[in-house]
Motif scaffolding. Structure first.
Motif, PDB file in Angstrom:
ATOM      1  N   LEU A  10       0.830  -1.207   0.000  1.00  0.00           N
ATOM      2  CA  LEU A  10       0.000   0.000   0.000  1.00  0.00           C
ATOM      3  C   LEU A  10       0.863   1.255   0.000  1.00  0.00           C
ATOM      4  N   TYR A  11       1.896   1.259   0.821  1.00  0.00           N
ATOM      5  CA  TYR A  11       2.745   2.445   0.945  1.00  0.00           C
ATOM      6  C   TYR A  11       3.397   2.787  -0.404  1.00  0.00           C
ATOM      7  N   THR A  12       3.905   1.759  -1.067  1.00  0.00           N
ATOM      8  CA  THR A  12       4.501   1.957  -2.390  1.00  0.00           C
ATOM      9  C   THR A  12       3.458   2.454  -3.387  1.00  0.00           C
ATOM     10  N   GLU A  13       2.291   1.852  -3.316  1.00  0.00           N
ATOM     11  CA  GLU A  13       1.214   2.220  -4.245  1.00  0.00           C
ATOM     12  C   GLU A  13       0.853   3.706  -4.085  1.00  0.00           C
ATOM     13  N   VAL A  14       0.821   4.171  -2.843  1.00  0.00           N
ATOM     14  CA  VAL A  14       0.486   5.577  -2.600  1.00  0.00           C
ATOM     15  C   VAL A  14       1.596   6.486  -3.136  1.00  0.00           C
ATOM     16  N   GLN A  15       2.848   6.093  -2.960  1.00  0.00           N
ATOM     17  CA  GLN A  15       3.949   6.911  -3.496  1.00  0.00           C
ATOM     18  C   GLN A  15       3.853   7.022  -5.015  1.00  0.00           C
ATOM     19  N   GLN A  16       3.627   5.883  -5.670  1.00  0.00           N
ATOM     20  CA  GLN A  16       3.486   5.870  -7.129  1.00  0.00           C
ATOM     21  C   GLN A  16       2.259   6.689  -7.563  1.00  0.00           C
ATOM     22  N   PHE A  17       1.156   6.550  -6.831  1.00  0.00           N
ATOM     23  CA  PHE A  17      -0.073   7.310  -7.128  1.00  0.00           C
ATOM     24  C   PHE A  17       0.183   8.811  -7.059  1.00  0.00           C
TER      25      PHE A  17
ATOM     26  N   MET C   1      -5.788  -1.797 -10.545  1.00  0.00           N
ATOM     27  CA  MET C   1      -5.714  -2.892  -9.582  1.00  0.00           C
ATOM     28  C   MET C   1      -4.573  -2.646  -8.591  1.00  0.00           C
ATOM     29  N   PRO C   2      -4.598  -3.332  -7.452  1.00  0.00           N
ATOM     30  CA  PRO C   2      -3.568  -3.081  -6.443  1.00  0.00           C
ATOM     31  C   PRO C   2      -2.179  -3.418  -6.973  1.00  0.00           C
ATOM     32  N   THR C   3      -1.201  -2.844  -6.315  1.00  0.00           N
ATOM     33  CA  THR C   3       0.192  -3.027  -6.698  1.00  0.00           C
ATOM     34  C   THR C   3       0.649  -4.458  -6.407  1.00  0.00           C
ATOM     35  N   SER C   4       1.420  -5.024  -7.309  1.00  0.00           N
ATOM     36  CA  SER C   4       1.940  -6.376  -7.100  1.00  0.00           C
ATOM     37  C   SER C   4       3.177  -6.343  -6.219  1.00  0.00           C
ATOM     38  N   THR C   5       3.506  -7.515  -5.672  1.00  0.00           N
ATOM     39  CA  THR C   5       4.704  -7.624  -4.846  1.00  0.00           C
ATOM     40  C   THR C   5       5.948  -7.254  -5.649  1.00  0.00           C
TER      41      THR C   5
END
Lengths: 143, 143, 143
Positions: A10-17, C1-5
């Motif tokens: 989630l944390y990475t996803e938010v940074q990328q977002f 979609m959510p971020t992958s590993t």
């Protein structure tokens, strides 16, 4: 306790977002920026100015706001950093981060102001991606 | 070789730790900030000033340091970035990062200084969360 | 979609790579910096200046560039942030991020300029680690 895999993702996803979202704003892709919010979202970016509501309202508000740059060529860059995420019981995520707006004019040096705190409520859209349900920007010079 | 899952989780955990820790300092929650250190920690934040030692010593030192702002209303923001982590054989983690202090006064523009390098030694506390065993801040204007 | 590993691990790896790479440049470890590129890489850091090519060419170009600081003691810090990664079908990764160069002279306050956009193409080297196949830096004051 140590961070879980799901929090890490989630944390990475938010940074990328944030990186893509704010570059869209800085490149004046205002409709694309508005689409990073939910349909019923609320966005308050300037103290004393009524928050914009709904995607269409956010896009309209940003077009109005950017008129000030029509005769003032600027390249703005929004930097977000120091992201603090708090997943909520209802599945939404509270995100608090610091922001700086960096404005450069042709041939000039960057003007760095204001310093802000951004308070977001993030949710997942129908396709599983992230969307903002609300964003409130607080300015450090007002206190 | 590619990054391992455990390094990925640690890296995210440190980013989240710094975000919350430094906002506590910027919001003058000095006891909460002191509690992000181990009981026997050492914290040197200003060259030429003796490092503070122990949680109680760190809190006392910060209360003393912040007296300068009693008649000078400021909102400070500590930005940490460019984090370089080196896990050590003893289980501790060396973290080297860049820092900027952003200071805003009422109605004014941010004053951005100093630029620093922060050298932390991070360990896990009894509850599994992160704590600082030491922090040393180097200032770029001194060389 | 959510971020992958795998995306999460890559994103962290790039952050760690940038932190160490740019500190090498800021510490004038120019050969170490050049080694973060592929043998046949291209690096364009200044508009109007021919891009450097090959590791040896990049190191030589940087030695030439840094001569300006021979009689001007400065501590530079390159801040990269707002990283947007786009993995490509051929296994390379496009990275777009914002950059600020922070320059401090003895006893002075940081000078923060220019504001840039960095466009990297990242690949994996023989040992599995990250290398730059190309880097292009765009300056915001030029438009």
């Amino acid at each position: 306790m140590p961070t879980s895999t799901s929090f890490t993702e989630l944390y990475t996803e938010v940074q990328q977002f944030y990186a893509r979202q704010m570059r869209q704003l800085d490149e004046r892709k205002l409709e694309a920026y508005a689409e990073t919010f939910t349909e019923d979202a609320e966005f308050g970016h300037t103290p004393g100015r009524e928050p914009a509501r709904t995607r269409a309202g956010i896009a309209a508000d940003l077009h109005e706001f950017h008129k000030r740059f029509e005769n003032d060529p600027v390249q703005r860059r929004h930097w977000f950093n120091m992201i603090d995420l708090e997943p909520q019981d209802d599945g939404s995520i509270r995100s608090t981060c610091y922001a700086l707006v960096i404005t450069t004019r042709p041939g000039g040096k960057p003007d760095i102001a204001p310093s802000c705190v951004v308070r977001d409520v993030i949710v997942r859209g129908a396709d599983g991606g992230l969307l903002l349900r609300s964003r409130k920007v607080e300015h450090d010079q007002l206190f």
